[in-house]
Design an enzyme around this catalytic site. Sequence first.
Site, PDB file in Angstrom:
ATOM      1  CD  GLU A  14     -41.286 -15.233  24.005  1.00  0.00           C
ATOM      2  OE1 GLU A  14     -40.402 -14.483  24.493  1.00  0.00           O
ATOM      3  OE2 GLU A  14     -41.020 -16.240  23.346  1.00  0.00           O
ATOM      4  N   GLY A  52     -37.204 -12.757  14.959  1.00  0.00           N
ATOM      5  CA  GLY A  52     -37.476 -12.996  16.371  1.00  0.00           C
ATOM      6  C   GLY A  52     -36.327 -13.695  17.067  1.00  0.00           C
ATOM      7  CB  SER A  92     -31.480  -5.405  17.174  1.00  0.00           C
ATOM      8  OG  SER A  92     -32.479  -5.855  18.041  1.00  0.00           O
ATOM      9  CD  GLU A 109     -33.701  -3.103  20.297  1.00  0.00           C
ATOM     10  OE1 GLU A 109     -32.581  -3.578  20.044  1.00  0.00           O
ATOM     11  OE2 GLU A 109     -34.626  -3.068  19.474  1.00  0.00           O
ATOM     12  CG  ASP A 119     -34.441 -10.179  23.125  1.00  0.00           C
ATOM     13  OD1 ASP A 119     -34.989 -11.147  23.674  1.00  0.00           O
ATOM     14  OD2 ASP A 119     -35.042  -9.389  22.380  1.00  0.00           O
ATOM     15  CE1 TYR A 128     -41.651  -6.765  23.415  1.00  0.00           C
ATOM     16  CE2 TYR A 128     -41.080  -4.542  24.110  1.00  0.00           C
ATOM     17  CZ  TYR A 128     -40.963  -5.907  24.257  1.00  0.00           C
ATOM     18  OH  TYR A 128     -40.158  -6.416  25.246  1.00  0.00           O
TER      19      TYR A 128
HETATM   20  C1  GLA Z   1     -38.669  -9.156  22.393  1.00  0.00           C
HETATM   21  C2  GLA Z   1     -38.055  -8.242  23.443  1.00  0.00           C
HETATM   22  C3  GLA Z   1     -37.782  -9.012  24.738  1.00  0.00           C
HETATM   23  C4  GLA Z   1     -39.032  -9.758  25.199  1.00  0.00           C
HETATM   24  C5  GLA Z   1     -39.651 -10.549  24.054  1.00  0.00           C
HETATM   25  C6  GLA Z   1     -40.970 -11.153  24.430  1.00  0.00           C
HETATM   26  O1  GLA Z   1     -37.769 -10.142  22.010  1.00  0.00           O
HETATM   27  O2  GLA Z   1     -36.859  -7.679  22.981  1.00  0.00           O
HETATM   28  O3  GLA Z   1     -37.315  -8.136  25.723  1.00  0.00           O
HETATM   29  O4  GLA Z   1     -39.947  -8.878  25.779  1.00  0.00           O
HETATM   30  O5  GLA Z   1     -39.849  -9.744  22.894  1.00  0.00           O
HETATM   31  O6  GLA Z   1     -40.807 -12.110  25.422  1.00  0.00           O
END
Ligand code: GLA
Length: 383
Positions: free
Chosen positions: A32, A122, A126, A158, A170, A220
């Site tokens: 992560e 989570g 998107s 994004e 993602d 973030y």
């Molecule tokens: C979000 C972001 C990903 C990644 C995760 C954390 O989902 O979109 O790119 O950084 O957080 O691992």
Amino acid sequence: MKTQLAQYFFEQYHHQPTVIVRSPGRVNIIGEHADYNNGFVLPAAIDKAAYLAVSLRDDLEIHLTALDLNEQFSTTVDELKPIGDVSWPNYILGSAAQFLKHDIQLPGFNAVLTSNVPIGAGLSSSAAVECATVFALNHLLKTNIERVPMVAMAQKAEHEYAGVMCGIMDQFASMMGKANQVIKLDCRSLEYEYVPFKLDGIKILLLNTNVKHSLASSEYNTRRLECMQAVEMIQTNHPEVLSLRDATIEMLDQYVLPFNDLVYQRSRFVVDEMERLNQACQFLQDDNISALGNCMFKTHDGLSRQYEVSCKELDYLVNFVRSRNEVIGARMMGGGFGGCTINLVQEDKIESLISVIKPAYEEAMGLPLDYYIATIQNGTEII
Ligand code: GLA
């Protein structure tokens, strides 16, 4: 899903859609906040997905409908730009805009979106919409762009239209997923391999805190900057270090720790997490599931205490299952500040676990607890 969407499309636009694309949400087993630090991740596409029905138009008008919200939005190709609020049209518009940026002529189009990926949970709702849009337009425009470059286009959507400087995980998972396999992705080279994820009698249980994370809410992007700061501090002595992927704990101890505690804490988590992912992959290959589960708990602790992207609801859920034998591993998942925990749980004990954790969580946190058993499915596809 397909018939209902096609029917709705017909009611809106009085003709059939030319294509309907399904693009899934994702889980991530471990790794992560590693993607934007050029590390490895271990995601998979799941059985919750966005569905987009699209047809091209003869003019430059863009008409979008969100079936679930009963909302509409219209603009034209000439006026493509992010709309004020971060909301669903941005994911489609941002993805369409990538074709123009690649000097591809884009006509107008009609689209209807529906999705069963829970929003703000989570699970990358998107990214699912972005990948569906890029995939559908690539098909309709016959541009023959390969999947990996399409992933990059979806990621840019994004960045540019939602303002979240996300990594590549993602969109990669949504576009590239394969049934019953997790993807071991090197986020630096974009080399990847599929690793079978068939754990006998064990299922992936997602517990949704119902705390809506808002990734765009600066935290973030701040974490990303803190990681860059660590890299810059190391670079004065080691110019070859281009990201935390290249950093060692010794380097952090020497060049970061004496100068900035917070940046040390953040970067230490990332470097530890990269090592943990390597171990976890080995454990997965060796079928050592309990060791893999332990890695997940450790990741949670790091995300909560060092990286500080958890929240009390996520911590509550992970702590609740920590000492329960039927739960092999658990952690918060994704960007953080809400959303789901991912739990590896013995299938025959899921029901009894839910019957205790749901009322306990709802009583303690004053929020409903939703849960989903996720199966690993194929990535973006035409249906
Ligand atoms: C979000 C972001 C990903 C990644 C995760 C954390 O989902 O979109 O790119 O950084 O957080 O691992």
